[in-house]
Design an enzyme around this catalytic site. Structure first.
Site, mmCIF file in Angstrom:
data_model
loop_
_atom_site.group_PDB
_atom_site.id
_atom_site.type_symbol
_atom_site.label_atom_id
_atom_site.label_comp_id
_atom_site.label_asym_id
_atom_site.label_seq_id
_atom_site.Cartn_x
_atom_site.Cartn_y
_atom_site.Cartn_z
ATOM 1 N N LEU A 216 1.188 6.808 18.895
ATOM 2 C CA LEU A 216 0.347 7.704 19.681
ATOM 3 C C LEU A 216 1.299 8.484 20.579
ATOM 4 O O LEU A 216 2.107 7.885 21.289
ATOM 5 C CB LEU A 216 -0.660 6.895 20.502
ATOM 6 N N ASP A 217 1.217 9.803 20.522
ATOM 7 C CA ASP A 217 2.159 10.637 21.270
ATOM 8 C C ASP A 217 2.184 10.262 22.748
ATOM 9 O O ASP A 217 1.183 9.824 23.319
ATOM 10 C CB ASP A 217 1.781 12.114 21.144
ATOM 11 N N THR A 218 3.312 10.504 23.391
ATOM 12 C CA THR A 218 3.471 10.201 24.810
ATOM 13 C C THR A 218 2.424 10.927 25.646
ATOM 14 O O THR A 218 1.885 10.374 26.610
ATOM 15 C CB THR A 218 4.882 10.594 25.271
ATOM 16 N N SER B 268 -0.540 11.772 24.712
ATOM 17 C CA SER B 268 -1.890 11.418 24.277
ATOM 18 C C SER B 268 -2.272 10.071 24.875
ATOM 19 O O SER B 268 -1.410 9.285 25.265
ATOM 20 C CB SER B 268 -1.973 11.362 22.755
#
Length: 207
Positions: free
Chosen positions: A41-43, A45
């Protein structure tokens, strides 16, 4: 049985246990040995991150070939109508790949949603909207690229569910653990046997 941890990953937390200043890491929220993220999960997000100690379960969750649906709540810049989102339901060309058809609908702001830290930057003259997007893929920054492609850049992105697992009851940084049956690893493929050598038949002898 395998350990499965459901974590509500806060904004700005990098998806790894090793330190990575200036970002916080998973180690700031989880003190559980021998578990690893199943997918990323993107930083920038937020939302549901699954971790497990089972390699087979990790692969089952993360590998797109299993088509595990992932549900996202997306706050976008602007006010898309149903027709604006139709291309996402058909698949859009992002240059390096074409997305598979997604389930997309405009929703109200999710109830009980926590404020983001830092807050989203708004433009006073432009409204924002919430969209629910369900995909079974997981390419790099895919959801953000999808909304930008149809003209509504993402301002905030929250993963609400992965398959049957959801954020329900989890505040940012909170987690709980389940015990689940681990899938059986695939059986090893036997190496093909060496074909039998047949003798060459010479020409028929004239009797």
């Amino acid at each position: 049985m395998a350990r499965l941890i459901l974590l509500n990953k806060p904004y700005g937390v990098i998806c790894q246990f090793s330190p990575s200043p200036p970002h916080q890491s998973l180690a700031d929220y989880l003190d559980v040995p021998d578990v690893y993220p199943a997918g990323r999960l993107d930083t920038d997000s937020e939302g549901l991150l699954l971790l497990t100690d089972s390699g087979a379960l990790q692969a089952r969750i993360a590998d797109p070939k299993h088509k595990l649906p992932k549900t996202y709540w997306v706050q976008v810049d602007g006010a898309p109508g149903d027709a604006d989102l139709e291309p996402l339901r058909c698949g859009v060309d992002l240059g390096d790949f074409v997305t598979k058809p997604a389930q997309v609908r405009v929703i109200a702001e999710p109830p009980g949603l926590w404020p983001r830290t830092p807050p989203v930057r708004f433009r006073a003259a432009i409204p924002t909207s919430w969209v629910e997007i369900i995909i079974a893929e997981g390419k790099n920054r895919q959801v953000r690229r999808m909304t930008a492609k149809v003209g509504f850049p993402t301002l905030r992105l929250i993963r609400a569910a992965i398959g049957e697992y959801t954020l329900a009851g989890l505040a940012p940084g909170q987690w709980h653990e389940l015990r689940v049956a681990a899938p059986k690893p695939p059986a090893p493929v036997a190496a093909p046997g060496r074909p039998k050598q047949r003798g060459r038949r010479g020409p028929n002898k004239v009797r």
